[in-house]
Design a protein around this motif. Structure first.
Motif, PDB file in Angstrom:
ATOM      1  N   ILE A   1      -3.617  -6.545   9.173  1.00  0.00           N
ATOM      2  CA  ILE A   1      -3.629  -5.293   9.945  1.00  0.00           C
ATOM      3  C   ILE A   1      -3.501  -4.102   9.009  1.00  0.00           C
ATOM      4  CG2 ILE A   1      -2.412  -3.942  11.704  1.00  0.00           C
ATOM      5  CD1 ILE A   1      -1.563  -6.603  12.976  1.00  0.00           C
ATOM      6  N   ILE A   2      -2.590  -4.213   8.051  1.00  0.00           N
ATOM      7  CA  ILE A   2      -2.372  -3.131   7.089  1.00  0.00           C
ATOM      8  C   ILE A   2      -3.634  -2.875   6.269  1.00  0.00           C
ATOM      9  CG2 ILE A   2      -1.051  -2.428   5.042  1.00  0.00           C
ATOM     10  CD1 ILE A   2       1.275  -4.140   6.180  1.00  0.00           C
TER      11      ILE A   2
ATOM     12  N   GLY B   1       7.066   8.622   8.284  1.00  0.00           N
ATOM     13  CA  GLY B   1       7.364   8.298   9.683  1.00  0.00           C
ATOM     14  C   GLY B   1       6.587   9.103  10.693  1.00  0.00           C
ATOM     15  N   ASN B   2       5.538   9.802  10.263  1.00  0.00           N
ATOM     16  CA  ASN B   2       4.831  10.707  11.179  1.00  0.00           C
ATOM     17  C   ASN B   2       3.338  10.389  11.168  1.00  0.00           C
ATOM     18  OD1 ASN B   2       3.921  12.795  12.770  1.00  0.00           O
ATOM     19  ND2 ASN B   2       5.043  14.388  11.665  1.00  0.00           N
TER      20      ASN B   2
ATOM     21  N   ILE C   1      -4.884   3.166  10.311  1.00  0.00           N
ATOM     22  CA  ILE C   1      -3.434   3.295  10.404  1.00  0.00           C
ATOM     23  C   ILE C   1      -2.998   4.344  11.418  1.00  0.00           C
ATOM     24  CG2 ILE C   1      -1.341   3.869   9.121  1.00  0.00           C
ATOM     25  CD1 ILE C   1      -2.634   1.194   8.316  1.00  0.00           C
ATOM     26  N   ASN C   2      -2.245   3.908  12.413  1.00  0.00           N
ATOM     27  CA  ASN C   2      -1.373   4.766  13.212  1.00  0.00           C
ATOM     28  C   ASN C   2      -0.262   3.892  13.784  1.00  0.00           C
ATOM     29  OD1 ASN C   2      -2.038   3.740  15.862  1.00  0.00           O
ATOM     30  ND2 ASN C   2      -3.847   5.042  15.910  1.00  0.00           N
TER      31      ASN C   2
ATOM     32  N   PHE D   1      -0.926   3.791   5.025  1.00  0.00           N
ATOM     33  CA  PHE D   1       0.195   2.987   5.526  1.00  0.00           C
ATOM     34  C   PHE D   1       1.501   3.390   4.841  1.00  0.00           C
ATOM     35  CE2 PHE D   1       2.885  -0.737   4.584  1.00  0.00           C
ATOM     36  CZ  PHE D   1       3.357  -0.993   5.867  1.00  0.00           C
ATOM     37  N   VAL D   2       1.458   3.495   3.524  1.00  0.00           N
ATOM     38  CA  VAL D   2       2.663   3.877   2.775  1.00  0.00           C
ATOM     39  C   VAL D   2       3.127   5.262   3.209  1.00  0.00           C
ATOM     40  CG1 VAL D   2       3.572   4.407   0.485  1.00  0.00           C
ATOM     41  CG2 VAL D   2       2.116   2.392   0.815  1.00  0.00           C
ATOM     42  N   ARG D   3       2.183   6.189   3.351  1.00  0.00           N
ATOM     43  CA  ARG D   3       2.540   7.548   3.777  1.00  0.00           C
ATOM     44  C   ARG D   3       3.194   7.540   5.156  1.00  0.00           C
ATOM     45  NH1 ARG D   3      -0.074  11.800   0.955  1.00  0.00           N
ATOM     46  NH2 ARG D   3      -1.509  11.033  -0.648  1.00  0.00           N
ATOM     47  N   LEU D   4       2.629   6.749   6.073  1.00  0.00           N
ATOM     48  CA  LEU D   4       3.179   6.696   7.433  1.00  0.00           C
ATOM     49  C   LEU D   4       4.581   6.114   7.436  1.00  0.00           C
ATOM     50  CD1 LEU D   4       3.007   6.875  10.508  1.00  0.00           C
ATOM     51  CD2 LEU D   4       1.855   4.664  10.509  1.00  0.00           C
TER      52      LEU D   4
END
Length: 539
Positions: free
Chosen positions: A365-366, A314-315, A371-372, A307-310
């Protein structure tokens, strides 16, 4: 193109009416100009080539075919009458968007113009309604402008609003709910009728959002309880009004509660009050939740890390969700969301409380949903608003305002260049995306007098592609589909004259659709060839 021009014409009329309304008429020329420019940009970026820029997604194909089936036969693809949740591939699909698309498909036929149009129009409509809500609540003009910018001209919202993934409807419905919440807060307590109407609209939008995306069932009960507790503590609502809101919600969502009971606690398909509550062959939760996949705490920790990475990068590596060069947020903008979070916590309004509660309600959810971007769509409105809140606290003087306007305009132009030109091929031919030329090949093949059509180039689950481009009665489809059972998602090898495999030989009365460069273990010299872009039809 005629539909697009008509839409723009109607939107221009709506802008003129809004600008001359009492809410805007007394505002400064600069504010009026900003509103007009923003609304035109929001509408134009959604309408321009929305039907051709991105290829047909398999989820769109399934949703579109179900909308067409319900429009013409009152049955979904699994022969369910008035389903509260679509059977789809056997793992289910949210029903609200296909239901909304029914009149469009009925009027314009089953195609991308018709099936994507409701998403485009509703997203534009939500911008108008949220703007009116912010004006009624009397938010500062600068924060209103910044909110429109960050929410409706972010890379995520522009991309999500231009195609018809049924779960992408949730943020739009939630945005309408947010606007209704602002309407409610702005009403005088003495004007009971307007208060009750606003409250009903808010409750109704929250309730029907449950039919838009099932993943967000984890978030909605927490949000519902917390937002009404907040209203009660602020003395904006009585205990009796909370009880009434709860009963209205229950009246709307009870079919989904029964659906959950049948599919997670055991049961079979139920027909009740002209509705069908289907028993699915398999639950998508097996593939979308981290529960049941190894050590729970480790899975949750990995989910938080992803989640943090996304959020930072932002990708999510799905071209239809985020462009690889830009991501779901413009560069640096997430930093402003963190600043906005601090500002909202430091000096909170009830509007800030709404966004903070939305953010907190998404915690389950997190933690447990893989995660997407699609799975996190309930988070987008509060995050994008917090971007605006952060900018509002920083962009104070004239120089900073001009600098931000130039920077945002440049980022917007860069996005359009990548989206409409550089990444266009990937957007039309991604992993589960099929370009319009394949639709042309499918229609051509279907029109030929042949016993069998072999489609050797379709992705897994691609049997919905000809169902979208050349739809048949769901009764015929269920009679003709291959007698196959599946533990997870269905992937029928054939129905009617359509076969989704490479044949050993191609008989005289059969036809083959293949992709350029695809190897076929037999000669095609005795067949005529027709080319549709990178696809070949041998007949």
């Amino acid at each position: 193109m005629q539909i697009q021009l008509l839409s723009i014409f109607l939107i221009i009329i709506a802008i003129v009416i809004l600008v001359n309304s009492p809410l805007v008429k007394t505002q400064s020329i600069c504010f009026k100009f900003g509103i007009i420019l923003l609304l035109l940009a929001i509408a134009s970026i959604r309408i321009f080539h929305y039907d051709t820029q991105m290829g047909l997604n398999l989820d769109e194909a399934m949703g579109g075919y179900n909308a067409w089936s319900l429009a013409h036969y009152g049955l979904d693809s699994a022969l369910h009458e008035n389903p509260v949740y679509l059977y789809a591939w056997g793992t289910g699909m949210n029903v609200l968007y296909p239901l909304i698309a029914i009149p469009f498909v009925k009027l314009l036929g089953l195609n991308l113009i018709a099936y994507r149009l409701p998403m485009v129009l509703l997203s534009i409509f939500s911008a108008f309604v949220l703007l009116i809500g912010m004006l009624k609540y009397k938010l500062p003009n600068k924060l209103i402008i910044l909110s429109l910018l960050t929410i409706f001209l972010s890379p995520w919202s522009m991309m999500a609003n231009r195609w018809a993934l049924e779960s992408n409807l949730f943020p739009i419905i939630f945005c309408l709910a947010a606007a209704a919440y602002l309407f409610f807060l702005s009403q005088k307590k003495t004007d009971r009728l307007k208060r009750y109407i606003s409250l009903f609209l808010f409750v109704f939008m929250i309730a029907i959002s449950a039919y838009a995306y099932s993943n967000n069932w984890l978030m909605l009960p927490i949000f519902f309880c917390a937002i009404f507790l907040s209203l009660y503590l602020h003395k904006q609502i009585t205990a009796l009004e909370i009880l009434g809101s709860f009963l209205v919600t229950l009246l709307i969502v009870w079919p989904l509660l029964l659906f959950v009971k049948i599919n997670f606690l055991g049961g079979k398909t139920v027909h009740f009050f002209m509705l069908t509550i289907p028993k699915l062959s398999s639950s998508r939760s097996n593939s979308e939740l981290v529960i049941g996949h190894g050590h729970l705490l480790q899975a949750v920790f990995n989910n938080i890390d992803q989640f943090v990475r996304l959020i930072v990068t932002g990708n999510d590596h799905l071209i239809w969700n985020s462009l690889p060069q830009i991501g779901i947020f413009y560069p640096i903008m997430f930093v402003f969301a963190l600043i906005g979070l601090y500002a909202a916590l430091l000096k909170r309004t009830q509007w800030d409380d709404f966004m903070l509660i939305s953010l907190i309600a998404c915690l389950p959810i997190i933690l447990i949903v893989k995660i997407n971007v699609n799975h996190l769509n309930a988070l987008m409105l509060p995050i994008l608003y917090l971007e605006a809140r952060g900018l509002d606290s920083i962009v104070q003087n004239r120089l900073l305002k001009i600098s931000f306007a130039l920077m945002f305009s440049a980022l917007f132009v860069v996005f359009t260049i990548f989206y409409f030109k550089i990444d266009q091929t990937d957007l039309s031919q991604g992993r589960t995306l099929t370009p319009e030329v394949l639709g042309q090949a499918v229609r051509f093949a279907d029109q030929q007098k042949t016993d069998k059509i072999y489609a050797a180039c379709f992705p897994k689950g691609g049997y919905v592609i000809p169902l979208f481009y050349t739809p048949v009665s769901p009764i015929i489809f269920n009679h003709e589909k291959a007698a196959e059972s599946f533990k997870t998602e269905s992937n029928y090898s054939s129905y009617g004259k359509w076969f989704f495999k490479t044949p050993r030989q191609l008989s005289k009365n059969s036809l083959l659709i293949m992709k350029k460069g695809q190897k076929i273990p037999f000669s095609l010299k005795n067949k005529r060839e027709k080319t549709f872009g990178q696809y070949r039809v041998y007949y």
